[in-house]
Motif scaffolding. Structure first.
Motif, PDB file in Angstrom:
ATOM      1  N   THR A 155      48.160  48.984  16.211  1.00 56.09           N
ATOM      2  CA  THR A 155      47.347  47.846  15.795  1.00 56.09           C
ATOM      3  C   THR A 155      48.235  46.600  15.720  1.00 56.09           C
ATOM      4  N   PRO A 156      47.654  45.405  15.786  1.00 57.87           N
ATOM      5  CA  PRO A 156      48.482  44.196  15.677  1.00 57.87           C
ATOM      6  C   PRO A 156      49.346  44.177  14.429  1.00 57.87           C
ATOM      7  N   GLU A 157      48.806  44.659  13.318  1.00 56.83           N
ATOM      8  CA  GLU A 157      49.568  44.670  12.074  1.00 56.83           C
ATOM      9  C   GLU A 157      50.738  45.644  12.146  1.00 56.83           C
ATOM     10  N   GLU A 158      50.483  46.835  12.702  1.00 59.25           N
ATOM     11  CA  GLU A 158      51.550  47.827  12.847  1.00 59.25           C
ATOM     12  C   GLU A 158      52.665  47.316  13.760  1.00 59.25           C
ATOM     13  N   VAL A 159      52.260  46.700  14.862  1.00 54.16           N
ATOM     14  CA  VAL A 159      53.240  46.212  15.829  1.00 54.16           C
ATOM     15  C   VAL A 159      54.093  45.094  15.228  1.00 54.16           C
ATOM     16  N   GLU A 160      53.459  44.167  14.538  1.00 58.25           N
ATOM     17  CA  GLU A 160      54.212  43.062  13.931  1.00 58.25           C
ATOM     18  C   GLU A 160      55.241  43.584  12.940  1.00 58.25           C
ATOM     19  N   GLU A 161      54.831  44.543  12.116  1.00 65.85           N
ATOM     20  CA  GLU A 161      55.744  45.094  11.122  1.00 65.85           C
ATOM     21  C   GLU A 161      56.901  45.843  11.787  1.00 65.85           C
ATOM     22  N   GLU A 162      56.593  46.649  12.814  1.00 65.96           N
ATOM     23  CA  GLU A 162      57.637  47.449  13.462  1.00 65.96           C
ATOM     24  C   GLU A 162      58.583  46.579  14.276  1.00 65.96           C
ATOM     25  N   ILE A 163      58.056  45.564  14.946  1.00 66.47           N
ATOM     26  CA  ILE A 163      58.918  44.640  15.698  1.00 66.47           C
ATOM     27  C   ILE A 163      59.903  43.955  14.749  1.00 66.47           C
ATOM     28  N   GLY A 164      59.410  43.574  13.600  1.00 63.14           N
ATOM     29  CA  GLY A 164      60.288  42.938  12.615  1.00 63.14           C
ATOM     30  C   GLY A 164      61.384  43.867  12.148  1.00 63.14           C
ATOM     31  N   ARG A 165      61.049  45.118  11.856  1.00 64.76           N
ATOM     32  CA  ARG A 165      62.048  46.091  11.403  1.00 64.76           C
ATOM     33  C   ARG A 165      63.079  46.381  12.485  1.00 64.76           C
ATOM     34  N   MET A 166      62.613  46.562  13.733  1.00 64.68           N
ATOM     35  CA  MET A 166      63.558  46.853  14.818  1.00 64.68           C
ATOM     36  C   MET A 166      64.472  45.661  15.074  1.00 64.68           C
ATOM     37  N   SER A 167      63.927  44.459  15.039  1.00 67.35           N
ATOM     38  CA  SER A 167      64.752  43.266  15.260  1.00 67.35           C
ATOM     39  C   SER A 167      65.846  43.163  14.215  1.00 67.35           C
ATOM     40  N   GLU A 168      65.508  43.494  12.975  1.00 70.90           N
ATOM     41  CA  GLU A 168      66.491  43.456  11.898  1.00 70.90           C
ATOM     42  C   GLU A 168      67.615  44.461  12.149  1.00 70.90           C
ATOM     43  N   VAL A 169      67.245  45.671  12.571  1.00 73.61           N
ATOM     44  CA  VAL A 169      68.255  46.688  12.864  1.00 73.61           C
ATOM     45  C   VAL A 169      69.148  46.239  14.020  1.00 73.61           C
ATOM     46  N   LEU A 170      68.540  45.707  15.081  1.00 76.91           N
ATOM     47  CA  LEU A 170      69.303  45.282  16.253  1.00 76.91           C
ATOM     48  C   LEU A 170      70.290  44.184  15.896  1.00 76.91           C
ATOM     49  N   ARG A 171      69.865  43.224  15.096  1.00 76.70           N
ATOM     50  CA  ARG A 171      70.784  42.169  14.664  1.00 76.70           C
ATOM     51  C   ARG A 171      71.924  42.749  13.827  1.00 76.70           C
TER      52      ARG A 171
END
Length: 492
Positions: A291-307
């Motif tokens: 869902t859009p909400e799930e994707v937004e939350e997961e993209i944010g978490r992955m971006s944080e890990v990658l940084r």
């Protein structure tokens, strides 16, 4: 097998046995007609078959198998020929059983979320048929526009979304076909569980050695409402490898998690212009869907890990077109490599995720050792490597060095706690490396399993499982090459 007869005598017997059972135009045996079948995607090894049969019905498949079983003639089943380990390479005195005409989608059921398809249906065609119902078939090998579901079952194929959605084994519930004797057989069933031994998991990935599959029932999953992809650049391969492990350790299971090294990035960027960072030592593609909400939350978490693991640049797809553009390079890694080298050999092994950087650095040293280039692409999420060794098959010395290079990658993967194959199968390519991963006793037990299904050993013989004698000879070859010492030969 009938070794005492000449090829012409054997051909006469097979043609006579199939007379009236399969149309003459469906039997190919002239040199010109059988040459297109002499290899699969592993083009370094070729062999013309005695005969190619192209049946159109299950009754004709059964007739070919019964005739060959009676005459002790080997049978090699073939789908689209996109395999990369020589699994569909013909037997010189055998029949290649092409199932290309079994290309019908029998049914798509939205209520049960399943599709029943013939073995020759293309992987992508299943999703295309299910799309109007809001469903699709999840396993997506890079060759999905051409590879068939029967071949996917034979190799237990995966694809870029296998981390979240699983391999072929996890998306197939039933297969039908025939034994070597031509007897009908079904593995799995329409229910969640079936009585008796779980032989479906034995047949999926058995590389055509246990049965010939003609029909497959697959699971379908709902198309996600949204999918977005992160493209992350790293200036160091170890940082990229650590980031992969970090994402999984954070409890995130991306829809896709892929890695490409700098040489591969350069090759694909020149081919598809996906917008990759050519200065990066490694690029990660991390996809989230739901869902859009799930994707937004997961993209944010992955971006944080990658940084946190040192990503030098992060781009997130803004729309579907950009997401597909990010993936276009990864999906075209193999044809892109074909543009920069006369030939390439695509290896396939697995390692623990935490060893990604170690294997990449080891491969760099192997490039110097064997004086050949290698471009790397990974199903990073599940540690499945696809190094592409670039060489010229017209040069026997380069071919030999390429074979040694490939074996070195496989055996280094085993030493790091991995396996010699992830999804491409063993075929003929990795027979020797099976001697490294498994003991003589283990290989003997696997051969015993084949014999339980195929006592005459007529289905795809001489592949996948090495004999004790072959392993001993491989050990002696390594001794001669100075790669192992005499006492170590005992492991073979």
């Amino acid at each position: 097998m009938n070794e005492t007869l000449s090829k012409s005598e054997l051909l006469t017997l097979v043609l006579r046995g199939l007379e009236g059972k399969i149309a003459p135009h469906s039997l190919l045996y002239s040199q010109e007609d059988v040459t297109p079948y002499e290899c699969d995607g592993l083009t370094a090894y070729r062999q013309r078959p005695l005969l190619v049969a192209l049946p159109e019905t299950e009754e004709q498949v059964q007739a070919v198998l019964k005739t060959c079983h009676h005459l002790n003639v080997p049978v090699v089943a073939r789908g689209a020929g996109t395999g990369l380990s020589g699994g569909a390479m013909p037997h010189a005195k055998g029949v290649t059983l092409s199932l290309a005409r079994f290309n019908q989608i029998v049914s798509v059921d939205a209520r049960s979320r399943t599709a029943v398809v013939q073995c020759g249906v293309r992987n992508l065609a299943i999703s295309e048929a299910a799309a109007p119902l809001g469903l699709y078939y999840a396993p997506d090998p890079s060759s999905q526009i051409a590879c068939t579901i029967g071949g996917n079952v034979a190799e237990n194929s995966g694809g870029v979304h296998c981390l979240k959605y699983g391999l072929t084994l996890h998306n197939v519930i039933k297969v039908r076909g025939f034994t070597a004797e031509g007897e009908p057989v079904t593995f799995g069933g329409d229910a969640l569980d079936t009585p008796g031994l779980d032989l479906l998991s034995v047949v999926v990935g058995s590389e055509g050695m246990l049965a010939v599959i003609t029909e497959v029932t697959v699971k379908l999953v709902p198309k996600p409402l949204l999918a977005r992809c992160i493209m992350a650049s790293f200036d160091d391969m170890r940082k990229a490898g650590d980031a992969v492990a970090g994402i999984i350790a954070a409890g995130i299971i991306p829809a896709g998690l892929e890695m490409m090294d700098k040489p591969m990035t350069a090759a694909v960027e020149d081919f598809v212009h996906a917008g990759y960072d050519l200065d990066a030592e490694a690029i990660l593609l991390c996809e989230s869907d739901g869902t859009p909400e799930e994707v937004e939350e997961e993209i944010g978490r992955m971006s944080e890990v990658l940084r946190g693991f040192g990503a030098t640049a992060i781009a997130v797809s803004r729309d579907e077109a950009e997401r597909l553009r990010f993936w276009s390079g990864r999906k075209n890694a193999f044809p892109a490599s074909g543009r920069i080298s006369p030939d390439y050999m695509c290896m396939d092994s697995t390692i623990p995720r935490k060893r990604l950087a170690d294997i990449l650095l080891a491969i760099q040293e192997m490039e110097k050792k064997y004086q050949l280039r290698c471009a790397n692409v990974f199903h990073a999420g599940d540690g499945n490597l696809h190094p592409l060794i670039l060489f010229d098959a017209n040069d026997p010395d380069q071919l030999h060095r390429c074979e040694l290079f490939g074996a070195d990658i496989l055996e280094t993967s085993v030493a790091m706690g991995g396996t010699v194959t992830g999804e491409h199968g063993v075929g003929i390519e990795k027979l020797n490396s099976m001697c490294v991963q498994f003991s003589a006793e283990e290989n003997t037990q696997m051969l015993a399993l084949k014999s339980a299904f195929d006592p005459k050993e007529l289905l795809n013989p001489g592949k996948v499982i090495p004999t004790k004698n072959r392993c001993a000879e491989y050990g002696r070859m390594l001794v001669r090459a100075g790669q192992i010492k005499h006492p170590e030969l005992e492991r073979f």
